[in-house]
Design an enzyme around this catalytic site. Structure first.
Site, short mmCIF file in Angstrom:
data_model
loop_
_atom_site.label_atom_id
_atom_site.label_comp_id
_atom_site.label_asym_id
_atom_site.label_seq_id
_atom_site.Cartn_x
_atom_site.Cartn_y
_atom_site.Cartn_z
N CYS A 9 -11.29 3.25 -1.47
CA CYS A 9 -10.03 3.78 -0.93
C CYS A 9 -9.77 3.06 0.38
CB CYS A 9 -10.14 5.29 -0.70
SG CYS A 9 -8.72 5.99 0.14
N GLU A 29 -6.37 9.78 9.13
CA GLU A 29 -5.00 9.72 9.68
C GLU A 29 -4.86 10.61 10.92
OE1 GLU A 29 -1.81 9.63 6.91
OE2 GLU A 29 -2.70 7.89 5.92
N CYS A 52 -3.68 -0.99 -2.24
CA CYS A 52 -3.96 0.43 -2.52
C CYS A 52 -4.88 0.54 -3.75
CB CYS A 52 -2.64 1.12 -2.78
SG CYS A 52 -2.79 2.86 -3.20
N ASP A 91 0.85 -1.19 0.00
CA ASP A 91 0.00 0.00 0.00
C ASP A 91 0.89 1.24 0.00
OD1 ASP A 91 -2.51 1.46 0.18
OD2 ASP A 91 -1.86 2.02 2.18
N SER A 92 0.29 2.37 -0.36
CA SER A 92 1.03 3.63 -0.31
C SER A 92 1.42 3.96 1.13
CB SER A 92 0.18 4.76 -0.89
OG SER A 92 -1.05 4.83 -0.19
N HIS A 119 -8.66 3.91 3.21
CA HIS A 119 -8.97 4.54 4.49
C HIS A 119 -10.46 4.56 4.82
CE1 HIS A 119 -4.92 5.94 3.87
NE2 HIS A 119 -4.91 6.62 5.00
#
Ligand code: DGL
Length: 274
Positions: A184, A152, A73, A10-11, A186
């Site tokens: 996504c 985040e 991702c 993942d990023s 998140h």
């Protein structure tokens, strides 16, 4: 071969929502996860940059001896999956096809909403995946760039999260969508907020959950599912392990150990030293 690890990329930290689902479904597997935390976010970068970064991490994971690569991702899946599947000698799975398949299975109105980063939405990858399965389905996409920093910062329960969700998602109430794909990494952390903002009865797709099922199915089909392993994981990050430990711990709802800092993603170093 069965004893080799699952490689996951993942990023950064968000891919842990996919990791969590894979670990839950396949507790006997060992997973090597890399988060390119030094270079995130990918979601607002160009296709060329995202592809280059993704290739570097994929090659690094290959040096770890993995049997399958999972691109957790969404942005990388949207922009780089195709080239990885063509070039790598092992099965490579992204998160888009599994989520699209489930969305198509569930929709009755034949209108599916997709939310993701700007790069994912601009790539039209979800549209292509969904229309490949049923060309009559309308896909209504919306980028939600503020969702990633909100998560985040740990603000998923704050009223600001509801305000932002309302701003992005209000339009869906009038579109007739009966399925919404959280495209996504998140967004599953915001699932409660997203559910509250959307109209009742809408099905919300967690890409990680669908991807985990696909990983299991692929390992079974290839005869490389580990049914006797002890499980376990090793994390690699390209920026501070402390930040990954702190935010990632919130994502997984359990402490994270075994994190290694990678100074460089120049795979030549690893090939030479291994
Ligand atoms: N992992 C990215 C995705 O799923 C979100 C974070 C980023 O923009 O790098 O698209």
């Amino acid at each position: 071969m069965k004893n080799l690890s699952i490689g996951m990329f993942d990023s950064g930290i968000g891919g842990l929502t996919v990791f969590k689902e894979v670990k839950k479904l396949l507790p006997k597997e060992h997973i090597v996860y890399i988060g390119d935390t030094a270079r995130l976010p990918y979601g607002n970068k160009s296709p060329r940059t995202v592809t280059n970064y993704t290739l570097e991490s994929a090659i690094f994971l290959l040096t770890k001896g993995i049997k399958i690569l999972v691109i957790a991702c969404n942005t990388s899946s949207a922009l780089a999956l195709h080239i990885l599947q063509k070039k790598l000698p092992i099965p490579v799975l992204g998160v888009i096809d599994p989520a699209a398949t489930e969305a198509v299975r569930l929709t009755r109105t034949k209108k599916i909403g997709v939310i993701g980063t700007k790069a994912t939405v601009n790539s039209m990858a979800y549209q292509r995946a969904i229309k490949r399965l049923d060309p009559k389905i309308d896909v209504i996409s919306q980028s939600c760039p503020l969702f990633v920093p909100l998560v985040e910062e740990g603000l998923e329960h704050d009223k600001i999260a509801h305000l932002v969700a309302d701003k992005y998602l209000n339009r869906y109430k009038k579109t007739g969508c009966d399925v919404l794909v959280m495209g996504c990494t998140h967004y599953p952390i915001l699932e409660g907020v997203i559910k509250k903002t959307m109209h009742k009865g809408i099905s919300i797709i967690n890409t990680g959950r669908e991807t985990a099922k696909q990983v299991k199915q692929t390992l079974e089909t290839k005869g490389i599912l580990n049914e006797k392993g002890k499980g376990g994981c090793q994390y690699f990050v390209t920026d501070s392990p402390d930040t990954f430990r702190e935010i990632g711990g919130r994502f997984l709802k359990e402490p994270i150990t075994n994190i290694k800092f990678l100074k460089s993603l120049d795979y030549k170093d690893f090939l030479l030293s291994s």
